[in-house]
Design a protein around this motif. Sequence first.
Motif, PDB file in Angstrom:
ATOM      1  N   UNK A  40      17.991 -16.135  12.229  1.00  0.00           N
ATOM      2  CA  UNK A  40      19.683 -16.420  12.520  1.00  0.00           C
ATOM      3  C   UNK A  40      19.828 -16.831  13.550  1.00  0.00           C
ATOM      4  N   UNK A  41      19.861 -15.919  14.302  1.00  0.00           N
ATOM      5  CA  UNK A  41      19.886 -15.838  15.744  1.00  0.00           C
ATOM      6  C   UNK A  41      19.568 -17.781  15.991  1.00  0.00           C
ATOM      7  N   UNK A  42      18.374 -18.218  15.826  1.00  0.00           N
ATOM      8  CA  UNK A  42      17.709 -18.767  16.129  1.00  0.00           C
ATOM      9  C   UNK A  42      18.244 -20.400  14.942  1.00  0.00           C
ATOM     10  N   UNK A  43      18.932 -19.307  13.486  1.00  0.00           N
ATOM     11  CA  UNK A  43      19.371 -20.642  12.827  1.00  0.00           C
ATOM     12  C   UNK A  43      21.101 -20.984  13.740  1.00  0.00           C
ATOM     13  N   UNK A  44      21.653 -20.373  14.733  1.00  0.00           N
ATOM     14  CA  UNK A  44      22.687 -20.683  15.215  1.00  0.00           C
ATOM     15  C   UNK A  44      22.790 -21.722  16.656  1.00  0.00           C
ATOM     16  N   UNK A  45      21.944 -21.977  16.626  1.00  0.00           N
ATOM     17  CA  UNK A  45      21.350 -23.406  17.564  1.00  0.00           C
ATOM     18  C   UNK A  45      21.459 -24.710  16.564  1.00  0.00           C
ATOM     19  N   UNK A  98      30.226 -23.779  21.347  1.00  0.00           N
ATOM     20  CA  UNK A  98      30.881 -23.284  20.182  1.00  0.00           C
ATOM     21  C   UNK A  98      32.170 -24.404  19.729  1.00  0.00           C
ATOM     22  N   UNK A  99      32.270 -24.953  20.272  1.00  0.00           N
ATOM     23  CA  UNK A  99      32.997 -25.989  19.125  1.00  0.00           C
ATOM     24  C   UNK A  99      32.659 -26.794  17.874  1.00  0.00           C
ATOM     25  N   UNK A 100      30.477 -26.981  18.178  1.00  0.00           N
ATOM     26  CA  UNK A 100      30.606 -27.959  17.093  1.00  0.00           C
ATOM     27  C   UNK A 100      30.096 -26.888  16.193  1.00  0.00           C
ATOM     28  N   UNK A 101      29.752 -26.100  16.472  1.00  0.00           N
ATOM     29  CA  UNK A 101      28.891 -24.938  16.287  1.00  0.00           C
ATOM     30  C   UNK A 101      30.758 -24.311  14.547  1.00  0.00           C
ATOM     31  N   UNK A 124      30.247 -12.908   7.615  1.00  0.00           N
ATOM     32  CA  UNK A 124      30.555 -14.124   7.788  1.00  0.00           C
ATOM     33  C   UNK A 124      30.145 -15.079   9.475  1.00  0.00           C
ATOM     34  N   UNK A 125      29.283 -15.742   9.215  1.00  0.00           N
ATOM     35  CA  UNK A 125      28.128 -16.253  10.853  1.00  0.00           C
ATOM     36  C   UNK A 125      29.836 -16.266  11.939  1.00  0.00           C
ATOM     37  N   UNK A 126      30.469 -17.084  11.350  1.00  0.00           N
ATOM     38  CA  UNK A 126      31.278 -17.773  12.093  1.00  0.00           C
ATOM     39  C   UNK A 126      32.364 -16.329  12.703  1.00  0.00           C
ATOM     40  N   UNK A 132      28.244 -12.445  20.893  1.00  0.00           N
ATOM     41  CA  UNK A 132      27.474 -12.550  19.516  1.00  0.00           C
ATOM     42  C   UNK A 132      27.381 -11.093  18.402  1.00  0.00           C
ATOM     43  N   UNK A 133      28.175 -10.245  18.850  1.00  0.00           N
ATOM     44  CA  UNK A 133      27.473  -8.792  18.302  1.00  0.00           C
ATOM     45  C   UNK A 133      27.264  -9.077  16.610  1.00  0.00           C
ATOM     46  N   UNK A 134      27.747  -9.911  16.291  1.00  0.00           N
ATOM     47  CA  UNK A 134      27.369 -10.163  14.778  1.00  0.00           C
ATOM     48  C   UNK A 134      25.742 -10.131  14.802  1.00  0.00           C
ATOM     49  N   UNK A 135      25.120 -11.304  15.276  1.00  0.00           N
ATOM     50  CA  UNK A 135      23.140 -11.278  15.608  1.00  0.00           C
ATOM     51  C   UNK A 135      22.753 -10.026  16.889  1.00  0.00           C
ATOM     52  N   UNK A 136      23.552  -9.503  17.436  1.00  0.00           N
ATOM     53  CA  UNK A 136      23.131  -8.341  17.728  1.00  0.00           C
ATOM     54  C   UNK A 136      23.039  -7.011  16.715  1.00  0.00           C
ATOM     55  N   UNK A 137      24.044  -6.968  15.522  1.00  0.00           N
ATOM     56  CA  UNK A 137      23.886  -6.360  14.801  1.00  0.00           C
ATOM     57  C   UNK A 137      22.700  -6.647  14.066  1.00  0.00           C
ATOM     58  N   UNK A 138      22.744  -8.157  13.648  1.00  0.00           N
ATOM     59  CA  UNK A 138      21.654  -8.445  12.274  1.00  0.00           C
ATOM     60  C   UNK A 138      19.579  -8.135  13.044  1.00  0.00           C
ATOM     61  N   UNK A 139      19.989  -8.705  15.107  1.00  0.00           N
ATOM     62  CA  UNK A 139      18.843  -8.218  15.029  1.00  0.00           C
ATOM     63  C   UNK A 139      18.457  -6.895  15.545  1.00  0.00           C
TER      64      UNK A 139
END
Length: 277
Positions: A40-45, A98-101, A124-126, A132-139
């Motif tokens: 999902x970290x790569x999924x953000x891009x 971040x804007x496009x995301x 919620x990924x948004x 990016x603390x949510x991504x830190x958590x999932x990793x």
Amino acid sequence: MSGIILEGGTFRPIFSAGIMDALLEHEILFPYCIGVSAGISFGYSYVSKQKGRNLDILLNYRKDKRYIGTRNLIKYKSLFGLDFVYNEIPNKLYPFDWDTFNQYDGKVVVGVTNANTGKVEYLDGKDTDKKCTVLQATCAMPMFFPAINWKENLYYDGGLTDSIPIRKAIADGNEKNLIILTRPKGYQRTLGKDSKIAMRMLRNKYPAMVEVLRDRPKMYNETVAFCEELEKQGKAVILRPEYPIESLEKDLDTLEKNYRHGYDMAVSKLKEIEKLL
């Protein structure tokens, strides 16, 4: 509705990044994106439509000690330099859009494991911060990361409790899904040495995590079988590499080859993927 499901695996999801870049090139953006760990970290891009970003970062920083190295254990209790990976890179060196995301009209879901309860949670990924603390958590894989604090809860890697969150995607209303795995067909997870060490390390502070780690192989193998059954029923397309690579792969050529492998596979399966939508 249809979704894209992303397995983790540290650097193995560079294969997934190749697939997602091929999708972006052909203007295919799923309205639902769920995953765990590096997947999902790569999924953000992918959601921010930044084609090539994941590959560029990995090729430029895989051998940078600020990114990954034993020195980080002293400051962060992590093999990864948490501030460098999750703050300096996305906010300075390789700016995340971040804007496009945030303009993405779909749903982004991040799987995490609650360190105290041992239960999976879906964030919620948004709803994240610029670090990016949510991504830190999932990793946050035990031994390589500390438990990560997010909104007064401590979390570990989501892949420990739901390695391939296909059932959550279906529960959220996605009848057909693109499932991207990072292990070759036929792979069966077993209880490895690292997991046994982690169980000993966590049993006093986070006793619920011991059962999580012990049960992970069964959960993983059953989920892969479930995904394969969905594919037989025409409810999913599974893309996975034809050969294995190490989770902490060091060879840049191997990483780029794996990315190209994913890209080429997605292009060859475009018609099947488009039918999901």
